[in-house]
Structure formats: C-alpha cells, structure tokens
Design a protein around this motif. Structure first.
Motif, PDB file in Angstrom:
ATOM      1  N   ALA A  33      -6.029 -11.453  13.111  1.00 16.67           N
ATOM      2  CA  ALA A  33      -7.324 -11.351  13.780  1.00 16.67           C
ATOM      3  C   ALA A  33      -7.936  -9.953  13.765  1.00 16.67           C
ATOM      4  N   HIS A  34      -7.240  -8.969  13.242  1.00 18.19           N
ATOM      5  CA  HIS A  34      -7.741  -7.604  13.389  1.00 18.19           C
ATOM      6  C   HIS A  34      -7.836  -6.828  12.078  1.00 18.19           C
ATOM      7  N   GLY A  35      -7.992  -7.503  10.960  1.00 16.39           N
ATOM      8  CA  GLY A  35      -8.170  -6.793   9.695  1.00 16.39           C
ATOM      9  C   GLY A  35      -6.910  -6.192   9.110  1.00 16.39           C
ATOM     10  N   PHE A  36      -5.790  -6.833   9.336  1.00 14.28           N
ATOM     11  CA  PHE A  36      -4.519  -6.374   8.791  1.00 14.28           C
ATOM     12  C   PHE A  36      -4.237  -4.921   9.157  1.00 14.28           C
ATOM     13  N   SER A  37      -3.817  -4.724  10.386  1.00 16.62           N
ATOM     14  CA  SER A  37      -3.296  -3.469  10.931  1.00 16.62           C
ATOM     15  C   SER A  37      -4.267  -2.289  10.901  1.00 16.62           C
ATOM     16  N   PRO A  38      -5.259  -2.317  11.768  1.00 17.28           N
ATOM     17  CA  PRO A  38      -6.152  -1.159  11.870  1.00 17.28           C
ATOM     18  C   PRO A  38      -5.388   0.142  12.188  1.00 17.28           C
ATOM     19  N   ARG A  39      -4.310   0.024  12.919  1.00 14.25           N
ATOM     20  CA  ARG A  39      -3.525   1.226  13.259  1.00 14.25           C
ATOM     21  C   ARG A  39      -2.933   1.866  12.003  1.00 14.25           C
ATOM     22  N   LEU A  40      -2.290   1.071  11.146  1.00 16.83           N
ATOM     23  CA  LEU A  40      -1.739   1.615   9.907  1.00 16.83           C
ATOM     24  C   LEU A  40      -2.868   2.112   9.002  1.00 16.83           C
ATOM     25  N   ARG A  41      -3.946   1.361   8.933  1.00 17.55           N
ATOM     26  CA  ARG A  41      -5.078   1.757   8.079  1.00 17.55           C
ATOM     27  C   ARG A  41      -5.684   3.098   8.487  1.00 17.55           C
ATOM     28  N   SER A  42      -5.506   3.501   9.738  1.00 20.98           N
ATOM     29  CA  SER A  42      -6.084   4.763  10.210  1.00 20.98           C
ATOM     30  C   SER A  42      -5.263   5.996   9.816  1.00 20.98           C
ATOM     31  N   VAL A  43      -4.081   5.788   9.261  1.00 23.30           N
ATOM     32  CA  VAL A  43      -3.216   6.917   8.886  1.00 23.30           C
ATOM     33  C   VAL A  43      -3.704   7.505   7.560  1.00 23.30           C
ATOM     34  N   ALA A  44      -3.970   8.803   7.560  1.00 26.39           N
ATOM     35  CA  ALA A  44      -4.527   9.453   6.374  1.00 26.39           C
ATOM     36  C   ALA A  44      -3.521   9.580   5.231  1.00 26.39           C
ATOM     37  N   GLN A  45      -2.278   9.893   5.553  1.00 27.32           N
ATOM     38  CA  GLN A  45      -1.295  10.104   4.496  1.00 27.32           C
ATOM     39  C   GLN A  45       0.100   9.719   4.970  1.00 27.32           C
ATOM     40  N   ILE A  46       0.777   8.968   4.125  1.00 29.70           N
ATOM     41  CA  ILE A  46       2.178   8.611   4.363  1.00 29.70           C
ATOM     42  C   ILE A  46       2.952   9.189   3.193  1.00 29.70           C
ATOM     43  N   THR A  47       3.969   9.991   3.493  1.00 35.20           N
ATOM     44  CA  THR A  47       4.762  10.588   2.422  1.00 35.20           C
ATOM     45  C   THR A  47       6.153   9.977   2.415  1.00 35.20           C
ATOM     46  N   ASP A  48       6.671   9.817   1.248  1.00 34.88           N
ATOM     47  CA  ASP A  48       8.038   9.358   1.029  1.00 34.88           C
ATOM     48  C   ASP A  48       8.331   7.952   1.528  1.00 34.88           C
ATOM     49  N   TYR A  49       7.337   7.054   1.509  1.00 36.55           N
ATOM     50  CA  TYR A  49       7.635   5.647   1.759  1.00 36.55           C
ATOM     51  C   TYR A  49       8.396   5.141   0.543  1.00 36.55           C
ATOM     52  N   MET A  50       9.422   4.376   0.749  1.00 37.41           N
ATOM     53  CA  MET A  50      10.298   3.952  -0.337  1.00 37.41           C
ATOM     54  C   MET A  50       9.504   3.381  -1.523  1.00 37.41           C
ATOM     55  N   GLY A  51       9.624   4.017  -2.653  1.00 34.13           N
ATOM     56  CA  GLY A  51       8.973   3.559  -3.871  1.00 34.13           C
ATOM     57  C   GLY A  51       7.532   4.022  -4.030  1.00 34.13           C
ATOM     58  N   ILE A  52       6.966   4.580  -2.966  1.00 33.69           N
ATOM     59  CA  ILE A  52       5.584   5.062  -3.007  1.00 33.69           C
ATOM     60  C   ILE A  52       5.575   6.435  -2.334  1.00 33.69           C
ATOM     61  N   PRO A  53       5.655   7.515  -3.107  1.00 29.43           N
ATOM     62  CA  PRO A  53       5.849   8.830  -2.511  1.00 29.43           C
ATOM     63  C   PRO A  53       4.658   9.386  -1.721  1.00 29.43           C
ATOM     64  N   ASP A  54       3.431   8.965  -2.038  1.00 32.29           N
ATOM     65  CA  ASP A  54       2.266   9.514  -1.354  1.00 32.29           C
ATOM     66  C   ASP A  54       1.144   8.470  -1.361  1.00 32.29           C
ATOM     67  N   VAL A  55       0.771   7.995  -0.170  1.00 32.99           N
ATOM     68  CA  VAL A  55      -0.214   6.914  -0.078  1.00 32.99           C
ATOM     69  C   VAL A  55      -0.889   6.978   1.296  1.00 32.99           C
ATOM     70  N   SER A  56      -2.123   6.519   1.366  1.00 34.88           N
ATOM     71  CA  SER A  56      -2.769   6.419   2.680  1.00 34.88           C
ATOM     72  C   SER A  56      -2.309   5.128   3.354  1.00 34.88           C
ATOM     73  N   GLY A  57      -2.484   5.065   4.653  1.00 35.06           N
ATOM     74  CA  GLY A  57      -2.126   3.851   5.382  1.00 35.06           C
ATOM     75  C   GLY A  57      -2.925   2.660   4.908  1.00 35.06           C
ATOM     76  N   SER A  58      -4.203   2.875   4.612  1.00 35.61           N
ATOM     77  CA  SER A  58      -5.054   1.784   4.134  1.00 35.61           C
ATOM     78  C   SER A  58      -4.580   1.266   2.772  1.00 35.61           C
ATOM     79  N   GLU A  59      -4.237   2.183   1.880  1.00 40.92           N
ATOM     80  CA  GLU A  59      -3.733   1.777   0.562  1.00 40.92           C
ATOM     81  C   GLU A  59      -2.416   1.013   0.695  1.00 40.92           C
TER      82      GLU A  59
END
Length: 77
Positions: A33-59
């Motif tokens: 009901a909320h656009g698939f995690s608005p909270r995660l989408r608001s994060v500008a940069q996530i580093t070192d997520y397994m398999g994805i070293p640099d990505v925004s929360g929205s991506e």
C-alpha cells in the motif's frame, strides 16, 4: 483465486518472503500500500550490500521488486 500464502507489506522483508515462498512452489499474493518501502527508497547510498557494492535505496528496492515480479507472485497495490 486461491493462495497458499498472503504477505502483507512490500518492504524488503515482505518481498523476500513472497519470493522465497514462490520459489518453493507456493501460490503467493503480496499486498502493498505504500509504494514498496518509502523508507528504503529515501536512503541516498547503501554501500557493501551483498553483490551490489554501491546503490541507492530506491535502486535497491527496484531490484527487489523486479525479482518479485519475476517470481510469479501476485501483487495487489
């Protein structure tokens, strides 16, 4: 339509649960009901997520949703 599992919430945990259940052969519906995690989408940069070293929360959430849609689970927004 009959479902084996209903998942409520389209955040990372709900999407993961729906993908996993679908991969095990269950018929799954996910209610979102909320656009698939608005909270995660608001994060500008996530580093070192397994398999994805640099990505925004929205991506990252877009990647999760793409995987969910590929899984065959039904989505009700």
């Amino acid at each position: 339509m009959d479902y084996d599992i209903a998942v409520i919430g389209g955040g990372p945990a709900g999407v993961s649960a729906a993908i996993t259940a679908s991969s095990k052969g269950r018929k799954v519906v996910l209610f979102e009901a909320h656009g698939f995690s608005p909270r995660l989408r608001s994060v500008a940069q996530i580093t070192d997520y397994m398999g994805i070293p640099d990505v925004s929360g929205s991506e990252l959430m877009d990647i999760f949703v793409k995987h969910l849609k590929h899984s065959g689970a039904d989505i009700v927004e």
